[in-house]
Design an enzyme around this catalytic site. Structure first.
Site, PDB file in Angstrom:
ATOM      1  N   GLU A 179     -27.226  47.391  10.477  1.00 23.46           N
ATOM      2  CA  GLU A 179     -26.621  48.121  11.594  1.00 23.46           C
ATOM      3  C   GLU A 179     -25.448  47.384  12.246  1.00 23.46           C
ATOM      4  O   GLU A 179     -25.520  46.971  13.420  1.00 23.46           O
ATOM      5  CB  GLU A 179     -27.684  48.423  12.668  1.00 23.46           C
ATOM      6  CG  GLU A 179     -28.816  49.290  12.168  1.00 23.46           C
ATOM      7  CD  GLU A 179     -29.831  49.625  13.271  1.00 23.46           C
ATOM      8  OE1 GLU A 179     -29.711  49.088  14.379  1.00 23.46           O
ATOM      9  OE2 GLU A 179     -30.751  50.416  13.004  1.00 23.46           O
ATOM     10  N   GLU A 367     -34.918  52.568   7.874  1.00 24.31           N
ATOM     11  CA  GLU A 367     -35.693  52.437   9.115  1.00 24.31           C
ATOM     12  C   GLU A 367     -35.856  53.807   9.746  1.00 24.31           C
ATOM     13  O   GLU A 367     -34.910  54.599   9.792  1.00 24.31           O
ATOM     14  CB  GLU A 367     -34.966  51.579  10.170  1.00 24.31           C
ATOM     15  CG  GLU A 367     -35.028  50.113   9.962  1.00 24.31           C
ATOM     16  CD  GLU A 367     -34.369  49.326  11.102  1.00 24.31           C
ATOM     17  OE1 GLU A 367     -34.208  49.850  12.219  1.00 24.31           O
ATOM     18  OE2 GLU A 367     -34.015  48.169  10.845  1.00 24.31           O
TER      19      GLU A 367
HETATM   20  O1  IFM Z   1     -35.807  46.911  16.312  1.00 22.46           O
HETATM   21  C1  IFM Z   1     -34.648  47.546  15.888  1.00 22.46           C
HETATM   22  C2  IFM Z   1     -34.155  46.969  14.585  1.00 22.46           C
HETATM   23  O2  IFM Z   1     -33.961  45.598  14.662  1.00 22.46           O
HETATM   24  C3  IFM Z   1     -32.853  47.622  14.184  1.00 22.46           C
HETATM   25  N1  IFM Z   1     -32.939  49.037  14.209  1.00 22.46           N
HETATM   26  C4  IFM Z   1     -33.538  49.674  15.360  1.00 22.46           C
HETATM   27  C5  IFM Z   1     -34.857  49.020  15.698  1.00 22.46           C
HETATM   28  C6  IFM Z   1     -35.474  49.693  16.934  1.00 22.46           C
HETATM   29  O3  IFM Z   1     -34.623  49.552  18.021  1.00 22.46           O
END
Ligand code: IFM
Length: 466
Positions: A179, A367
């Site tokens: 990200e 994710e």
């Molecule tokens: O915890 C984070 C992760 O590190 C990156 N993506 C979003 C998750 C939730 O905020």
């Protein structure tokens, strides 16, 4: 804090066989959020170790110093993944555990740790998926300007090469950055994440250097591990206008350019999305001759990380963006402990959007998940039905995209365990596994059992995946 699921959100009748045997089911984690052992066995400090000690930066003064103690307890966590029959585990490497000063001397104990972790996965038939950079920059490099310093391209290239050489014989799946929009935006523009820098003069060079690093990282892995599959991950949100007014719709375009298009388009050779957000022209100041070629790379897959949608209104007082993201609690919608709206169609829309680019070969949801206020009952169970609803509704939308022919090839839950949620500390719990931070005891939540039963695979199926 949040409402109950609205009527109409039901447990979907999901079955892994609808997704096919080549679909990658997994769970995700990251180094800083779980490992702890922040200064053990030769590890150097990271920017987050330092930032989290600053006053009022992290809710309740939490720090990642111990986290879930994964550094010492990884075997227990791998055993749980295995007991749930989850075939893929995504985790990140702590750069400053491997190279304590960011560049130069390698820490053999850091290499040993990741070797043991990878081997522990493989022994249990769990495929390791490595993220090279999940936001914890060696502090020594942060002190040289971190992502704002163009030298990071060389630092990152050298680090990637060390990792490829050490682990490339056993690791097939690699992701370069986690990200980049979030670590550049929150860390170098808003100042709410490490290193706490603010303003466009920090943000824009950080963006450009991250774009160059995502490309060079992929090239290094490809060169050194010819059988590897290389991707990188992007945060993304489905963005809708607050009203149907022209102004709100134009605001949507600007936010879409910033949140969804900024990192993928230069990687695909399309340059920065200045058509959507003219202000991005200012990034030209940091671009050198020849960079357009260096920004481009050929990813085997794109990881998308989606949690919610954003509703956007025109706002004349916000500089450059002229847009306001209306918080979920102001919109009377159902939302999580992060104040993120639960909006399952968002993941479908994002799969569609990212699959539509020429040059994207496949999309993996690297994710997705939700934080809810979990409660331990009878000292032994966590009945997190809200999380099960959330996951089943989002996964149903992944299936919808797949059935419509979009190239979605995997789904990973965030997160394996509860963990250190950056500026929010340990308050939001995202895990399939509950962590009692007093004792470090693990309790598999109902959602963990539910997910395990969804993805349970026969040995024969597992072999097909490798
Ligand atoms: O915890 C984070 C992760 O590190 C990156 N993506 C979003 C998750 C939730 O905020």
């Amino acid at each position: 804090m949040h409402d109950h699921p609205p009527a109409g959100h039901h447990h979907a009748d999901l079955n892994k066989k609808f997704f096919g045997n080549d679909f990658h089911w997994g769970v995700s984690a990251s180094a800083l959020q779980t490992e702890g052992a922040w200064n053990e066995d030769g590890k150097g400090p990271s920017n987050w170790d330092v930032f989290s000690k600053r006053r009022k930066k992290i809710l309740n003064h939490h720090t990642p110093a111990v986290a879930t103690d994964f550094y010492h307890r990884y075997k227990e966590d791998i055993a749980i993944i295995s007991s749930l029959n989850i075939p893929n585990f995504r985790f990140s490497l702590a750069w400053s555990r491997i190279l304590p000063g960011g560049i130069g001397k390698i820490n053999p104990k850091g290499i040993d740790f990741y070797n043991c972790l990878i081997d522990a996965c493989l022994e249990k038939n769990i495929e390791p998926w490595i993220t090279l950079y999940h936001w914890d920059l060696p502090q020594a490099l942060e002190e040289k300007g971190g992502w704002t310093n163009r030298d990071i391209i060389g630092w990152f290239e050298a680090y990637t090469s060390v990792c490829a050489n050490a682990f490339g014989d056993r690791v097939k799946y690699w992701m370069v950055l986690n990200e980049p929009m979030v670590f550049t935006g929150a860390g170098y523009h808003l100042g709410i994440h490490a290193p706490g820098k603010k303003g466009f003069r920090n943000f824009l060079p950080a963006v450009h250097h991250a774009v160059l690093c995502q490309a060079i990282g992929a090239k290094v892995i490809k060169n050194e591990c010819p059988y590897a599959e290389v991707g990188t991950t992007f945060s993304c949100s489905y963005i809708t206008p607050y009203t149907t007014s022209e102004k709100d719709q134009r605001a949507v375009k600007r936010i879409d350019a910033l949140l969804n298009r900024l990192f993928i388009e230069p990687a695909l050779g399309l340059g920065y999305p200045v058509d959507g957000l003219p202000f991005l022209n200012k990034i030209n100041k940091y671009i050198k001759t020849g960079d357009d070629l260096l920004m481009k790379t050929d990813f085997d897959f794109i990881g998308i990380q989606n949690y919610t949608r954003e509703v956007v209104a025109h706002a004349f007082h916000i500089p450059h963006l002229k847009a306001w993201l209306i918080p979920a609690d102001k919109r009377k919608v159902y939302y999580t402990s992060m104040d993120w709206e639960v909006y399952p169609e968002s993941v479908y829309e994002m799969i569609k959007k990212f699959s539509a680019y020429d040059g994207v070969k496949k999309v993996i949801v690297t994710e997705n998940g939700a934080a809810f206020p979990d409660k331990v009952e009878n000292n032994s169970s966590v009945h997190d039905s809200e999380r099960i609803h959330f996951l089943s509704n989002y996964i149903t939308q992944v299936l919808r995209a797949k059935e419509q022919g979009y190239k979605v090839k995997g789904y990973f839950v965030w997160a394996l365990t509860d963990n250190f949620e950056w500026a929010e500390g340990y308050h939001p719990r995202f895990g399939l596994i509950y962590i009692d931070y007093e004792t470090q005891r693990r309790i598999i939540k109902d959602s963990g059992h539910w997910y395990g039963s969804l993805v349970r695979q026969k040995k024969a199926d597992l072999r097909l995946q490798v």
